[in-house]
Motif scaffolding. Structure first.
Motif, PDB file in Angstrom:
ATOM      1  N   CYS A   1      14.873 -24.943 -18.324  1.00 19.14           N
ATOM      2  CA  CYS A   1      16.060 -24.663 -17.502  1.00 19.14           C
ATOM      3  C   CYS A   1      16.677 -23.315 -17.868  1.00 19.14           C
ATOM      4  N   VAL A   2      16.748 -23.018 -19.152  1.00 20.94           N
ATOM      5  CA  VAL A   2      17.286 -21.733 -19.598  1.00 20.94           C
ATOM      6  C   VAL A   2      16.386 -20.603 -19.113  1.00 20.94           C
ATOM      7  N   TYR A   3      15.081 -20.800 -19.222  1.00 16.68           N
ATOM      8  CA  TYR A   3      14.140 -19.781 -18.760  1.00 16.68           C
ATOM      9  C   TYR A   3      14.329 -19.522 -17.270  1.00 16.68           C
ATOM     10  N   LYS A   4      14.465 -20.585 -16.491  1.00 24.74           N
ATOM     11  CA  LYS A   4      14.641 -20.456 -15.035  1.00 24.74           C
ATOM     12  C   LYS A   4      15.935 -19.706 -14.706  1.00 24.74           C
ATOM     13  N   ARG A   5      17.014 -20.047 -15.393  1.00 23.18           N
ATOM     14  CA  ARG A   5      18.290 -19.350 -15.148  1.00 23.18           C
ATOM     15  C   ARG A   5      18.193 -17.868 -15.506  1.00 23.18           C
ATOM     16  N   THR A   6      17.457 -17.562 -16.542  1.00 24.74           N
ATOM     17  CA  THR A   6      17.330 -16.183 -17.017  1.00 24.74           C
ATOM     18  C   THR A   6      16.400 -15.351 -16.140  1.00 24.74           C
ATOM     19  N   HIS A   7      15.262 -15.934 -15.756  1.00 26.60           N
ATOM     20  CA  HIS A   7      14.214 -15.175 -15.057  1.00 26.60           C
ATOM     21  C   HIS A   7      14.068 -15.517 -13.569  1.00 26.60           C
ATOM     22  N   ASP A   8      14.732 -16.568 -13.137  1.00 29.28           N
ATOM     23  CA  ASP A   8      14.718 -17.012 -11.737  1.00 29.28           C
ATOM     24  C   ASP A   8      13.321 -17.428 -11.240  1.00 29.28           C
ATOM     25  N   HIS A   9      12.475 -17.899 -12.149  1.00 32.79           N
ATOM     26  CA  HIS A   9      11.169 -18.436 -11.775  1.00 32.79           C
ATOM     27  C   HIS A   9      10.639 -19.301 -12.915  1.00 32.79           C
ATOM     28  N   PHE A  10       9.547 -20.006 -12.639  1.00 31.77           N
ATOM     29  CA  PHE A  10       8.936 -20.890 -13.638  1.00 31.77           C
ATOM     30  C   PHE A  10       7.584 -20.388 -14.114  1.00 31.77           C
ATOM     31  N   MET A  11       7.250 -19.154 -13.848  1.00 31.72           N
ATOM     32  CA  MET A  11       5.958 -18.608 -14.253  1.00 31.72           C
ATOM     33  C   MET A  11       6.069 -18.074 -15.683  1.00 31.72           C
ATOM     34  N   ILE A  12       5.872 -18.967 -16.645  1.00 32.66           N
ATOM     35  CA  ILE A  12       6.028 -18.637 -18.058  1.00 32.66           C
ATOM     36  C   ILE A  12       4.836 -17.791 -18.510  1.00 32.66           C
ATOM     37  N   PRO A  13       5.088 -16.600 -19.061  1.00 29.54           N
ATOM     38  CA  PRO A  13       3.960 -15.782 -19.533  1.00 29.54           C
ATOM     39  C   PRO A  13       3.275 -16.433 -20.735  1.00 29.54           C
ATOM     40  N   THR A  14       1.980 -16.221 -20.824  1.00 29.14           N
ATOM     41  CA  THR A  14       1.247 -16.753 -21.971  1.00 29.14           C
ATOM     42  C   THR A  14       1.523 -15.870 -23.183  1.00 29.14           C
ATOM     43  N   GLY A  15       1.377 -16.439 -24.336  1.00 25.66           N
ATOM     44  CA  GLY A  15       1.611 -15.711 -25.582  1.00 25.66           C
ATOM     45  C   GLY A  15       2.259 -16.627 -26.604  1.00 25.66           C
ATOM     46  N   LYS A  16       2.287 -16.191 -27.830  1.00 23.47           N
ATOM     47  CA  LYS A  16       2.807 -16.992 -28.929  1.00 23.47           C
ATOM     48  C   LYS A  16       4.272 -17.384 -28.725  1.00 23.47           C
ATOM     49  N   GLU A  17       5.048 -16.471 -28.180  1.00 24.60           N
ATOM     50  CA  GLU A  17       6.489 -16.675 -28.073  1.00 24.60           C
ATOM     51  C   GLU A  17       6.855 -17.918 -27.247  1.00 24.60           C
ATOM     52  N   ARG A  18       6.115 -18.172 -26.195  1.00 22.35           N
ATOM     53  CA  ARG A  18       6.423 -19.286 -25.287  1.00 22.35           C
ATOM     54  C   ARG A  18       5.279 -20.294 -25.201  1.00 22.35           C
ATOM     55  N   LEU A  19       4.435 -20.343 -26.206  1.00 23.91           N
ATOM     56  CA  LEU A  19       3.250 -21.189 -26.163  1.00 23.91           C
ATOM     57  C   LEU A  19       3.590 -22.665 -25.974  1.00 23.91           C
ATOM     58  N   SER A  20       4.529 -23.188 -26.746  1.00 21.48           N
ATOM     59  CA  SER A  20       4.828 -24.616 -26.636  1.00 21.48           C
ATOM     60  C   SER A  20       5.435 -24.951 -25.276  1.00 21.48           C
ATOM     61  N   LEU A  21       6.305 -24.081 -24.758  1.00 20.20           N
ATOM     62  CA  LEU A  21       6.886 -24.315 -23.438  1.00 20.20           C
ATOM     63  C   LEU A  21       5.814 -24.232 -22.363  1.00 20.20           C
ATOM     64  N   ASN A  22       4.938 -23.266 -22.473  1.00 15.29           N
ATOM     65  CA  ASN A  22       3.854 -23.109 -21.514  1.00 15.29           C
ATOM     66  C   ASN A  22       2.941 -24.338 -21.515  1.00 15.29           C
ATOM     67  N   ASN A  23       2.604 -24.834 -22.691  1.00 12.85           N
ATOM     68  CA  ASN A  23       1.763 -26.027 -22.804  1.00 12.85           C
ATOM     69  C   ASN A  23       2.460 -27.247 -22.218  1.00 12.85           C
ATOM     70  N   TRP A  24       3.751 -27.386 -22.487  1.00 18.23           N
ATOM     71  CA  TRP A  24       4.525 -28.510 -21.965  1.00 18.23           C
ATOM     72  C   TRP A  24       4.559 -28.474 -20.443  1.00 18.23           C
ATOM     73  N   LEU A  25       4.821 -27.304 -19.883  1.00 22.09           N
ATOM     74  CA  LEU A  25       4.893 -27.160 -18.433  1.00 22.09           C
ATOM     75  C   LEU A  25       3.524 -27.406 -17.792  1.00 22.09           C
ATOM     76  N   PHE A  26       2.465 -26.891 -18.402  1.00 21.84           N
ATOM     77  CA  PHE A  26       1.103 -27.126 -17.899  1.00 21.84           C
ATOM     78  C   PHE A  26       0.803 -28.622 -17.855  1.00 21.84           C
ATOM     79  N   SER A  27       1.181 -29.322 -18.911  1.00 23.64           N
ATOM     80  CA  SER A  27       0.950 -30.759 -18.982  1.00 23.64           C
ATOM     81  C   SER A  27       1.726 -31.502 -17.897  1.00 23.64           C
TER      82      SER A  27
END
Length: 71
Positions: free
Chosen positions: A34-60
């Motif tokens: 939700c914070v990411y969406k408010r900040t970036h106005d989309h749900f396309m989380i970039p891959t990389g170490k910084e957002r890996l757990s969020l990216n994996n959670w969203l993929f799942s």
């Protein structure tokens, strides 16, 4: 529960013990999304170490949704 078990139960709660670990992880990931969406106005989380757990959670979540397994 015995009186000793009740005391131990309260001690664990005061110490911050999480009884529903998976639910807590889910809520933290949801809040982070939700914070990411408010900040970036989309749900396309970039891959990389910084957002890996969020990216994996969203993929799942997306995968379970496509499979019709998301409650």
């Amino acid at each position: 529960m015995s009186p000793d078990q009740i005391i131990q139960f309260h001690y664990l709660e005061k110490a911050g013990f999480i009884w529903s670990f998976l639910e807590d992880v889910w809520m933290k990931s949801y809040e982070e999304l939700c914070v990411y969406k408010r900040t970036h106005d989309h749900f396309m989380i970039p891959t990389g170490k910084e957002r890996l757990s969020l990216n994996n959670w969203l993929f799942s979540r997306r995968k379970k949704f496509k499979e019709g397994k998301l409650a």
